[in-house]
Design a protein around this motif. Structure first.
Motif, mmCIF file in Angstrom:
data_model
loop_
_atom_site.group_PDB
_atom_site.id
_atom_site.type_symbol
_atom_site.label_atom_id
_atom_site.label_comp_id
_atom_site.label_asym_id
_atom_site.label_seq_id
_atom_site.Cartn_x
_atom_site.Cartn_y
_atom_site.Cartn_z
ATOM 1 N N ALA A 99 -17.698 -30.863 -41.505
ATOM 2 C CA ALA A 99 -17.325 -31.580 -42.721
ATOM 3 C C ALA A 99 -17.968 -30.909 -43.918
ATOM 4 O O ALA A 99 -19.106 -30.452 -43.852
ATOM 5 C CB ALA A 99 -17.763 -33.037 -42.633
ATOM 6 N N ASN A 100 -17.232 -30.873 -45.019
ATOM 7 C CA ASN A 100 -17.645 -30.117 -46.199
ATOM 8 C C ASN A 100 -17.403 -30.975 -47.438
ATOM 9 O O ASN A 100 -16.293 -31.488 -47.614
ATOM 10 C CB ASN A 100 -16.803 -28.829 -46.243
ATOM 11 N N GLY A 101 -18.425 -31.134 -48.266
ATOM 12 C CA GLY A 101 -18.291 -31.903 -49.486
ATOM 13 C C GLY A 101 -18.610 -31.078 -50.719
ATOM 14 O O GLY A 101 -19.381 -30.122 -50.661
ATOM 15 N N GLY A 102 -18.009 -31.461 -51.834
ATOM 16 C CA GLY A 102 -18.268 -30.755 -53.088
ATOM 17 C C GLY A 102 -17.676 -29.365 -53.073
ATOM 18 O O GLY A 102 -16.634 -29.106 -52.469
ATOM 19 N N LEU A 103 -18.347 -28.437 -53.716
ATOM 20 C CA LEU A 103 -17.863 -27.064 -53.855
ATOM 21 C C LEU A 103 -18.606 -26.176 -52.863
ATOM 22 O O LEU A 103 -19.503 -25.428 -53.227
ATOM 23 C CB LEU A 103 -18.059 -26.596 -55.301
ATOM 24 N N VAL A 104 -18.240 -26.322 -51.573
ATOM 25 C CA VAL A 104 -18.928 -25.655 -50.458
ATOM 26 C C VAL A 104 -20.426 -25.951 -50.552
ATOM 27 O O VAL A 104 -21.261 -25.066 -50.467
ATOM 28 C CB VAL A 104 -18.678 -24.130 -50.451
ATOM 29 N N GLN A 105 -20.740 -27.217 -50.705
ATOM 30 C CA GLN A 105 -22.123 -27.579 -51.021
ATOM 31 C C GLN A 105 -22.750 -28.525 -50.014
ATOM 32 O O GLN A 105 -23.846 -28.256 -49.510
ATOM 33 C CB GLN A 105 -22.172 -28.216 -52.415
ATOM 34 N N LYS A 106 -22.074 -29.649 -49.689
ATOM 35 C CA LYS A 106 -22.651 -30.649 -48.802
ATOM 36 C C LYS A 106 -21.944 -30.568 -47.445
ATOM 37 O O LYS A 106 -20.716 -30.542 -47.385
ATOM 38 C CB LYS A 106 -22.498 -32.041 -49.407
ATOM 39 N N HIS A 107 -22.723 -30.552 -46.368
ATOM 40 C CA HIS A 107 -22.148 -30.293 -45.055
ATOM 41 C C HIS A 107 -22.675 -31.280 -44.015
ATOM 42 O O HIS A 107 -23.818 -31.740 -44.090
ATOM 43 C CB HIS A 107 -22.467 -28.867 -44.607
ATOM 44 N N ALA A 108 -21.817 -31.582 -43.038
ATOM 45 C CA ALA A 108 -22.208 -32.421 -41.913
ATOM 46 C C ALA A 108 -21.476 -31.926 -40.669
ATOM 47 O O ALA A 108 -20.355 -31.412 -40.760
ATOM 48 C CB ALA A 108 -21.873 -33.883 -42.182
ATOM 49 N N PHE A 109 -22.118 -32.086 -39.515
ATOM 50 C CA PHE A 109 -21.567 -31.606 -38.252
ATOM 51 C C PHE A 109 -21.779 -32.660 -37.176
ATOM 52 O O PHE A 109 -22.787 -33.368 -37.175
ATOM 53 C CB PHE A 109 -22.260 -30.304 -37.819
ATOM 54 N N GLY A 110 -20.818 -32.749 -36.262
ATOM 55 C CA GLY A 110 -20.948 -33.661 -35.138
ATOM 56 C C GLY A 110 -20.396 -33.038 -33.876
ATOM 57 O O GLY A 110 -19.348 -32.381 -33.907
ATOM 58 N N VAL A 111 -21.102 -33.226 -32.770
ATOM 59 C CA VAL A 111 -20.648 -32.751 -31.464
ATOM 60 C C VAL A 111 -20.360 -33.975 -30.605
ATOM 61 O O VAL A 111 -21.187 -34.897 -30.518
ATOM 62 C CB VAL A 111 -21.692 -31.847 -30.796
ATOM 63 N N TYR A 112 -19.190 -33.979 -29.963
ATOM 64 C CA TYR A 112 -18.702 -35.146 -29.232
ATOM 65 C C TYR A 112 -18.266 -34.765 -27.826
ATOM 66 O O TYR A 112 -17.845 -33.645 -27.573
ATOM 67 C CB TYR A 112 -17.493 -35.756 -29.965
ATOM 68 N N SER A 113 -18.325 -35.730 -26.912
ATOM 69 C CA SER A 113 -17.829 -35.522 -25.557
ATOM 70 C C SER A 113 -17.746 -36.864 -24.840
ATOM 71 O O SER A 113 -18.505 -37.790 -25.149
ATOM 72 C CB SER A 113 -18.746 -34.582 -24.772
ATOM 73 N N THR A 114 -16.843 -36.959 -23.870
ATOM 74 C CA THR A 114 -16.837 -38.139 -23.006
ATOM 75 C C THR A 114 -17.982 -38.071 -22.003
ATOM 76 O O THR A 114 -18.317 -39.076 -21.366
ATOM 77 C CB THR A 114 -15.509 -38.251 -22.238
ATOM 78 N N LYS A 115 -18.583 -36.903 -21.871
ATOM 79 C CA LYS A 115 -19.726 -36.720 -20.980
ATOM 80 C C LYS A 115 -21.012 -36.993 -21.759
ATOM 81 O O LYS A 115 -21.237 -36.413 -22.820
ATOM 82 C CB LYS A 115 -19.742 -35.299 -20.436
ATOM 83 N N PRO A 116 -21.875 -37.867 -21.285
ATOM 84 C CA PRO A 116 -23.086 -38.204 -22.047
ATOM 85 C C PRO A 116 -24.024 -37.013 -22.159
ATOM 86 O O PRO A 116 -24.082 -36.162 -21.269
ATOM 87 C CB PRO A 116 -23.722 -39.332 -21.237
ATOM 88 N N PRO A 117 -24.778 -36.942 -23.240
ATOM 89 C CA PRO A 117 -25.736 -35.844 -23.414
ATOM 90 C C PRO A 117 -26.902 -35.983 -22.440
ATOM 91 O O PRO A 117 -27.393 -37.098 -22.195
ATOM 92 C CB PRO A 117 -26.206 -36.006 -24.853
ATOM 93 N N VAL A 118 -27.348 -34.877 -21.906
ATOM 94 C CA VAL A 118 -28.436 -34.892 -20.922
ATOM 95 C C VAL A 118 -29.712 -35.457 -21.521
ATOM 96 O O VAL A 118 -30.430 -36.244 -20.890
ATOM 97 C CB VAL A 118 -28.678 -33.471 -20.375
ATOM 98 N N ASN A 119 -29.985 -35.080 -22.777
ATOM 99 C CA ASN A 119 -31.237 -35.496 -23.418
ATOM 100 C C ASN A 119 -31.038 -36.594 -24.456
ATOM 101 O O ASN A 119 -31.882 -36.807 -25.314
ATOM 102 C CB ASN A 119 -31.908 -34.290 -24.072
ATOM 103 N N GLY A 120 -29.909 -37.289 -24.388
ATOM 104 C CA GLY A 120 -29.636 -38.335 -25.355
ATOM 105 C C GLY A 120 -29.144 -37.776 -26.683
ATOM 106 O O GLY A 120 -29.158 -36.564 -26.920
#
Length: 493
Positions: free
Chosen positions: A381-402
């Motif tokens: 995800a990108n906000g503003g003029l290539v300035q504010k950023h966010a990332f998310g990783v998703y899966s139906t498989k739960p993360p090993v370390n939460g």
């Protein structure tokens, strides 16, 4: 049901998603959002789930001014949230809100959270054009969310002084710098980015919530016509984000413990495995127009925290307001442009409802991952003029370390040494990148140039000379000598 052995009961999981595209129009954003929440609850298969929300995060809206939209949303769905979030403007905010909700759930501070957004921009613009009064909700001035603000802070004063503040002015400059780095002619580069965009269009054509379901060819996207005019060189209309739609989305998150106790089918569960946020400097202070320290550091951190490499990510949705945003993210994260880079179709074809396109991308990603159990998806995800950023990783498989979250701003700042800015520079300069803005009739109206002074500071130049503007659309100007005069008027040497 019982939780799988080893699964943290506080693991944040998305259990319901809803989307709406209102082609008829006429309703205000709150109405659209409430309908998307109802669709998300129906998707979860548990009546009354939305009413249990203790957190409601709303993506900031452009088509109508709300001060705390979670209040009327809560009233409509029968919820009594202790937290109501409404952040400042930015396309990063849907993923930012999911990250924030996931942090609260994993810490045991929230049990059910809703992240939602909506726009009625098409209706608002039609009303403005016809002079119609919209009798939509107006909140008292003393209403405020429990977290967030409405401050918009996108541009450096030096940019504002030259009238450089619109995304259609800025992203083309990143594009021309990327073209120079690749060593391509204008025609060669147009072919590359048109092929890239044709891939997004092909996905949008299959998405029932897309505003444009026509699979457009690279040639159609690149060719300038009366209906596909040049906006800001080298971008035609088909390369520019389309906010002219009425749409909404919602995701319902809860802890694995709550999802299990509510009897929500495991087939619906999509775990938020990791999330990150970070910001680049103002455009005037960036080292160059071909990199993003925030994309590189925060994006890589999201993958690391999820315990996957980018090659292990099966499904991608790369924020796509303009081709340069995609090229930058892919270059920083080592993603090939030949991959399928969207699951919902992107901002130009599926639609870019101002700050909420990533809300639709996340909802679409959940559907894709449910259909491919155990696979991993990445949303950028990108906000503003290539300035504010966010990332998310998703899966139906739960993360090993939460679930794991990071805000690696210190590392971003260390990797993004700021340039000095010479806002009022007059004298010699070297062109870094440029664009040419066009009127609706296709005529060239303004050239915008980013340039470096002899001491390496950044300054901005403008040109209205038609011969110069024509040259800007033929030659590669990076490295060209120029002179900046009063109020930024630029002359190529």
């Amino acid at each position: 049901m019982t939780l799988p052995a080893g699964l943290d009961p506080h693991s944040p999981v998305i259990v319901g998603v809803g989307q709406l595209l209102d082609r008829d129009g006429g309703r205000e954003p709150i109405d659209l959002i409430v309908e998307a929440i109802a669709a998300a609850e129906a998707d979860a298969g548990v009546s009354g789930l939305a009413a249990r929300a203790d957190v409601i995060g709303v993506v900031p809206m452009v088509s109508w001014r709300y001060l705390d939209p979670a209040v009327p949303i809560s009233e409509r769905i029968g919820a009594s949230p202790t937290e109501r979030w409404y952040p400042s403007m930015g396309g990063n905010t849907p993923q930012q809100l999911v990250n924030k909700a996931a942090v609260a759930i994993s810490a045991g501070e929230s049990r059910v959270a809703i992240v939602c957004g909506g726009e009625a921009f098409k209706t608002r613009m039609a009303a403005r054009k016809s002079g119609e009064h919209l009798d939509w909700l107006k909140q008292p001035d003393d209403v405020a969310p429990t977290w967030g603000d409405t401050q918009l802070d996108m541009v450096h004063p030096a940019e504002l002084a030259r009238g450089i503040l619109m995304p259609t002015q800025v992203y083309p400059m990143f594009e021309n710098a990327l073209r120079h780095r690749a060593g391509r002619s204008a025609a060669e580069h147009s072919e590359v980015i048109s092929q890239l965009w044709a891939g997004f269009s092909a996905v949008a054509a299959t998405n029932p919530y897309s505003v444009d379901r026509v699979a457009r060819s690279a040639e159609e996207i690149a060719t300038v016509t009366a209906t596909n005019r040049m906006i800001g060189f080298p971008y035609t209309k088909h390369m520019v984000s389309n906010p002219d739609l009425d749409s909404s989305s919602a995701v319902i998150l809860c802890s694995a413990e709550v999802a299990d106790a509510a009897g929500i089918s495991r087939d619906n569960w999509v775990f938020v495995r990791s999330g990150t946020d970070g910001a680049d400097p103002y455009m005037s202070e960036r080292q160059d127009f071909t990199s993003s320290a925030a994309m590189r550091v925060a994006g890589s951190a999201a993958l690391d925290l999820a315990g996957v490499t980018v090659d292990e990510v099966a499904h991608l949705d790369v924020y796509s307001c303009f081709p340069s945003a995609v090229e930058l993210a892919c270059a920083e994260l080592g993603i090939g442009l030949d991959r399928q880079l969207t699951v919902y179709g992107g901002l130009c074809f599926a639609g870019g409802p101002w700050n909420n396109p990533v809300g639709h991308a996340i909802a679409a990603m959940c559907g894709v991952l449910r259909g491919d159990p155990g696979s991993v998806g990445l949303v950028t995800a990108n906000g503003g003029l290539v300035q504010k950023h966010a990332f998310g990783v998703y899966s139906t498989k739960p993360p090993v370390n939460g679930f794991r979250y990071a805000h690696p701003q210190f590392a971003i700042d260390a990797a993004a040494e700021k340039r000095q800015v010479a806002a009022d520079h007059q004298g010699p300069a070297t062109v870094e990148t440029w664009t040419v803005m066009h009127e609706r009739d296709g005529s060239r109206v303004l050239g915008i140039v980013a340039a470096l002074t002899p001491d390496g500071s950044r300054t901005w130049g403008l040109s209205h000379d038609q011969d110069t503007l024509a040259t800007m659309e033929i030659d590669d100007l990076v490295g060209a000598r120029a002179t900046v005069g009063v109020e930024g008027q630029l002359v190529l040497d």
